[in-house]
Design an enzyme around this catalytic site. Structure first.
Site, PDB file in Angstrom:
ATOM      1  N   GLY A  77      38.564   3.460  -9.041  1.00 31.71           N
ATOM      2  CA  GLY A  77      37.639   3.230  -8.312  1.00 31.71           C
ATOM      3  C   GLY A  77      37.670   2.189  -9.003  1.00 31.71           C
ATOM      4  N   SER A  78      36.207   1.159  -8.073  1.00 35.22           N
ATOM      5  CA  SER A  78      36.281  -0.430  -8.558  1.00 35.22           C
ATOM      6  C   SER A  78      35.480  -0.402  -9.905  1.00 35.22           C
ATOM      7  CB  SER A  78      35.016  -0.368  -7.814  1.00 35.22           C
ATOM      8  OG  SER A  78      33.423   0.450  -7.750  1.00 35.22           O
ATOM      9  N   THR A  79      35.469  -1.086 -10.577  1.00 36.50           N
ATOM     10  CA  THR A  79      34.746  -1.061 -12.267  1.00 36.50           C
ATOM     11  C   THR A  79      33.358  -1.469 -11.715  1.00 36.50           C
ATOM     12  OG1 THR A  79      36.177  -2.850 -12.599  1.00 36.50           O
ATOM     13  CG2 THR A  79      34.237  -3.609 -14.420  1.00 36.50           C
ATOM     14  N   LYS A 110      37.075  15.041  -5.388  1.00 42.92           N
ATOM     15  CA  LYS A 110      36.835  14.058  -3.585  1.00 42.92           C
ATOM     16  C   LYS A 110      37.349  13.004  -3.855  1.00 42.92           C
ATOM     17  CE  LYS A 110      33.786  11.155  -3.936  1.00 42.92           C
ATOM     18  NZ  LYS A 110      34.194  10.990  -2.453  1.00 42.92           N
ATOM     19  N   GLU A 135      38.420  -9.484  -7.915  1.00 39.47           N
ATOM     20  CA  GLU A 135      38.498  -9.023  -7.417  1.00 39.47           C
ATOM     21  C   GLU A 135      38.440  -9.092  -6.205  1.00 39.47           C
ATOM     22  OE1 GLU A 135      39.021  -4.639  -7.723  1.00 39.47           O
ATOM     23  OE2 GLU A 135      40.786  -4.207  -8.256  1.00 39.47           O
ATOM     24  N   GLU A 146      40.417   4.129 -14.210  1.00 42.93           N
ATOM     25  CA  GLU A 146      41.240   3.599 -14.242  1.00 42.93           C
ATOM     26  C   GLU A 146      40.701   2.792 -12.669  1.00 42.93           C
ATOM     27  OE1 GLU A 146      44.346   3.130 -15.268  1.00 42.93           O
ATOM     28  OE2 GLU A 146      44.199   4.851 -15.796  1.00 42.93           O
ATOM     29  N   GLY A 148      33.092   2.135 -11.666  1.00 37.97           N
ATOM     30  CA  GLY A 148      33.776   3.372 -12.436  1.00 37.97           C
ATOM     31  C   GLY A 148      32.747   3.452 -13.759  1.00 37.97           C
ATOM     32  N   CYS A 198      45.690  -2.260  -6.815  1.00 37.20           N
ATOM     33  CA  CYS A 198      44.870  -2.825  -8.530  1.00 37.20           C
ATOM     34  C   CYS A 198      45.460  -3.559  -9.043  1.00 37.20           C
ATOM     35  CB  CYS A 198      43.969  -1.449  -9.459  1.00 37.20           C
ATOM     36  SG  CYS A 198      45.565  -0.288  -9.113  1.00 37.20           S
TER      37      CYS A 198
HETATM   38  P1  NAD Z   1      34.604   2.734  -5.475  1.00 41.96           P
HETATM   39  O1  NAD Z   1      34.613   2.525  -6.957  1.00 41.96           O
HETATM   40  O2  NAD Z   1      34.057   2.142  -4.376  1.00 41.96           O
HETATM   41  O3  NAD Z   1      34.744   4.228  -4.614  1.00 41.96           O
HETATM   42  C1  NAD Z   1      36.076   4.493  -5.351  1.00 41.96           C
HETATM   43  C2  NAD Z   1      35.277   7.040  -5.463  1.00 41.96           C
HETATM   44  O4  NAD Z   1      34.381   6.110  -6.400  1.00 41.96           O
HETATM   45  C3  NAD Z   1      34.892   6.973  -3.850  1.00 41.96           C
HETATM   46  O5  NAD Z   1      35.335   8.156  -3.805  1.00 41.96           O
HETATM   47  C4  NAD Z   1      33.766   6.797  -4.283  1.00 41.96           C
HETATM   48  O6  NAD Z   1      32.685   7.735  -3.539  1.00 41.96           O
HETATM   49  C5  NAD Z   1      33.208   7.375  -5.736  1.00 41.96           C
HETATM   50  N1  NAD Z   1      32.061   6.682  -5.953  1.00 41.96           N
HETATM   51  C6  NAD Z   1      31.665   4.893  -5.868  1.00 41.96           C
HETATM   52  N2  NAD Z   1      30.585   5.194  -7.056  1.00 41.96           N
HETATM   53  C7  NAD Z   1      30.240   6.043  -7.190  1.00 41.96           C
HETATM   54  C8  NAD Z   1      29.634   6.839  -8.489  1.00 41.96           C
HETATM   55  N3  NAD Z   1      28.349   5.625  -8.814  1.00 41.96           N
HETATM   56  N4  NAD Z   1      29.227   8.101  -9.200  1.00 41.96           N
HETATM   57  C9  NAD Z   1      30.620   8.817  -8.769  1.00 41.96           C
HETATM   58  N5  NAD Z   1      31.072   8.707  -7.510  1.00 41.96           N
HETATM   59  C10 NAD Z   1      31.093   7.630  -7.002  1.00 41.96           C
HETATM   60  O7  NAD Z   1      36.105   1.319  -5.232  1.00 41.96           O
HETATM   61  P2  NAD Z   1      37.148   2.391  -3.891  1.00 41.96           P
HETATM   62  O8  NAD Z   1      36.558   0.590  -2.929  1.00 41.96           O
HETATM   63  O9  NAD Z   1      37.233   2.989  -3.207  1.00 41.96           O
HETATM   64  O10 NAD Z   1      38.651   1.410  -4.321  1.00 41.96           O
HETATM   65  C11 NAD Z   1      38.434   0.127  -4.831  1.00 41.96           C
HETATM   66  C12 NAD Z   1      39.275  -0.157  -5.444  1.00 41.96           C
HETATM   67  O11 NAD Z   1      39.523   0.980  -6.804  1.00 41.96           O
HETATM   68  C13 NAD Z   1      39.273  -1.711  -6.879  1.00 41.96           C
HETATM   69  O12 NAD Z   1      38.724  -2.360  -7.106  1.00 41.96           O
HETATM   70  C14 NAD Z   1      40.543  -0.674  -7.473  1.00 41.96           C
HETATM   71  O13 NAD Z   1      41.180  -1.371  -8.104  1.00 41.96           O
HETATM   72  C15 NAD Z   1      39.883   0.286  -7.792  1.00 41.96           C
HETATM   73  N6  NAD Z   1      41.513   0.926  -7.825  1.00 41.96           N
HETATM   74  C16 NAD Z   1      42.139   0.683  -9.141  1.00 41.96           C
HETATM   75  C17 NAD Z   1      43.452   1.352 -10.047  1.00 41.96           C
HETATM   76  C18 NAD Z   1      43.809   1.794 -11.269  1.00 41.96           C
HETATM   77  O14 NAD Z   1      44.552   2.259 -11.088  1.00 41.96           O
HETATM   78  N7  NAD Z   1      43.140   0.797 -12.314  1.00 41.96           N
HETATM   79  C19 NAD Z   1      43.999   2.249  -8.885  1.00 41.96           C
HETATM   80  C20 NAD Z   1      43.522   1.959  -7.481  1.00 41.96           C
HETATM   81  C21 NAD Z   1      42.151   1.150  -6.933  1.00 41.96           C
END
Ligand code: NAD
Length: 471
Positions: free
Chosen positions: A230-232, A178, A385, A252, A235, A288
């Site tokens: 994605g975001s903490t 996704k 962040e 991650e 996550g 990230c």
């Molecule tokens: P986000 O958490 O808003 O979304 C990430 C993904 O998760 C999207 O596809 C979103 O639709 C989905 N999502 C969001 N909430 C969900 C839930 N409750 N259940 C299932 N799916 C859900 O993050 P973003 O704004 O897209 O990305 C930026 C963040 O990602 C930053 O915090 C960045 O640090 C982190 N990131 C981490 C790494 C790593 O390897 N540690 C790498 C890249 C980005």
């Protein structure tokens, strides 16, 4: 304009079950550049059903000898290479990643990961016999974990997709991806490459959608393992759902890493400045692992602030597709507003703006690259962040103090140490609570495990560890 009418479900192009669509805008012009169907729960069910059939088919992908899967992964890599320029352009238009940066961090990474895991499964035995302590011998067999759901962010979409797809497919798992709604167009090019490479039915699905679809997949009864980047905050929600289901999950998440400049660092050469830029500001701060807290020794504080002032002032800001651009727009208006909010919070907390800080009028979701000096590590801009081109320079007294400040964070993902003495740098680096750390530069190395500690996540991608997490 790129408009898609179909979804790639289980290796086939199908009409979506629902009517809803996602539109994609250019981060630099705000114009609509494409649209795709939004996958619904019914589409997700179809993808999971097709994936489950792969796991139970005695002649299917999961049961193939690893070398046979490896050949297909190599072909997939070749097909992605053929589309590399189109993929990179799609990324830059969607999320605003400057082309020069995309060439460094996205181009070729999907193919590289596929070829790496193809090689690993050719080399690593899936079975071993161990002499026992209680029994004569025991057979250990590494089997695919089952159906994988991969949830991705928008910032480095290809690398993060293949950090999951490559080891999962190599291990024999079917995978449902996704992508983030902001970056779905490059994902369609991946589907085309998969089809051309002959990825068998059921093995790969790509489902565009938002949080709701992500949550549906994470909790789907027929999903065996979740891989989330994605975001903490996101996550934590995914971890809660997986905890209830006792479902294996890798997370991650976010970061607020430290770039520790030691008092013996040689910061003069041009290549050091380029490496400092890459380790603190790549993709306009939307990565990230960046060291967005620059820790500078008091004895060289003014010099480090001045150096970063030059780095930020000399970075060309503008059209991501212009090869000279080093800082592009934020991915969305929401992200631009969020970053701007942090700049205001930094000012309110008494930090000194050295460069930038003003609003930029559109079109395009641009933020001025901004440097704060005299930042206390307890300030919001040092603790949270930001995910934009905003750096804080924080003074420290001695190496111990630098380590203490680096560790005074809820996160632990990346970071760097800059020094003329590699042994001293390694000694300092070893004391930082983080997943990975670079010395005089940073690159997440595909052969080494990558991931976070503390609020930056659980589990490791890359390396043999990444493969093992799907077995
Ligand atoms: P986000 O958490 O808003 O979304 C990430 C993904 O998760 C999207 O596809 C979103 O639709 C989905 N999502 C969001 N909430 C969900 C839930 N409750 N259940 C299932 N799916 C859900 O993050 P973003 O704004 O897209 O990305 C930026 C963040 O990602 C930053 O915090 C960045 O640090 C982190 N990131 C981490 C790494 C790593 O390897 N540690 C790498 C890249 C980005």
């Amino acid at each position: 304009m790129t408009d898609h009418q179909e979804l790639y479900v289980g290796g086939e192009w199908v009409r979506p079950a629902g009517q809803e669509r996602l539109t994609v805008r250019s981060a630099s012009t705000e114009a609509i550049i494409g649209s795709v169907p939004a996958a619904s729960a019914a589409d997700a069910d179809a993808a999971v059903r097709a994936a489950r059939a792969v796991c139970t088919d005695p002649g299917g992908w999961s049961a193939w000898p690893p070398a046979r899967r490896a050949d297909v992964l190599d072909r997939f890599a070749d097909e992605l290479d053929r589309r590399a320029e189109d993929i990179i352009t799609a990324i830059c238009r969607q999320n605003g990643m400057p082309l020069a940066i995309a060439r460094q961090i996205e181009a070729g990474s999907a193919a590289r990961l596929l070829r790496y895991y193809a090689r690993l499964i050719r080399e690593l035995p899936i079975e071993e016999t161990r002499p026992g302590l209680l029994v004569k011998e025991t057979l250990v067999r590494r089997r695919p974990i089952g159906v994988v759901a991969a949830i991705l962010p928008w910032n480095v979409p290809q690398t993060l997709m293949f950090a999951k797809v490559a080891p999962a497919l190599a291990a024999g798992c079917p995978i449902i991806v996704k992508p983030s709604p902001e970056t779905v167009l490059d994902a369609y090019l991946v589907a085309e490459a998969a089809e051309a490479a002959g990825i068998p039915r059921g093995v790969l699905s790509i489902l565009p959608g938002g949080r709701e679809l992500g949550a549906y997949l994470v909790s789907h009864p027929e999903v065996d393992r979740v891989a989330f980047t994605g975001s903490t905050e996101g996550g934590r929600a995914v971890a809660e759902a997986c905890a209830r289901l006792l479902r294996p999950v890798s997370l991650e998440l976010g970061g607020k890493s430290a770039a520790i400049v030691l008092d013996d660092a040689d910061l003069e050469p041009d290549e050091v400045r380029a490496d400092l830029f890459a380790a603190t500001l790549a993709n306009s701060g939307q990565v990230c692992f960046l060291g967005t807290r620059v820790l500078a020794p008091r004895s060289r504080y003014a010099e480090v602030v001045e150096l970063f002032e030059q780095i930020l002032k000399s970075a060309p800001v503008g059209d991501p597709l212009d090869e000279r651009t080093l800082i592009g727009p934020m991915v969305s208006a929401r992200q631009r507003d969020r970053v701007q909010g942090y700049i205001e919070a930094g000012r309110a907390d008494g930090a000194r703006v050295v460069v930038g800080g003003d609003r930029v009028s559109g079109p395009g979701w641009f933020v001025q690259p901004t440097l704060f000096a005299d930042v206390d590590n307890s300030a919001r801009i040092a603790q949270e962040e930001i995910f934009g081109p905003v750096l804080s320079v924080i003074p420290y007294d001695a190496d111990d103090d630098a380590v203490r400040i680096a560790n005074d964070s809820q996160y632990g993902l990346g970071g760097t140490v800059w020094s003329g003495d590699p042994e001293r740098a390694l000694a300092v680096a070893s004391r930082v609570q983080t997943g990975t750390i670079g010395i005089n530069g940073y690159a997440p190395e595909p052969t080494a495990p990558f991931g976070g500690v503390k609020a930056s996540g659980i589990g490791r991608e890359y390396g043999p560890e990444g493969l093992a997490s799907y077995q």
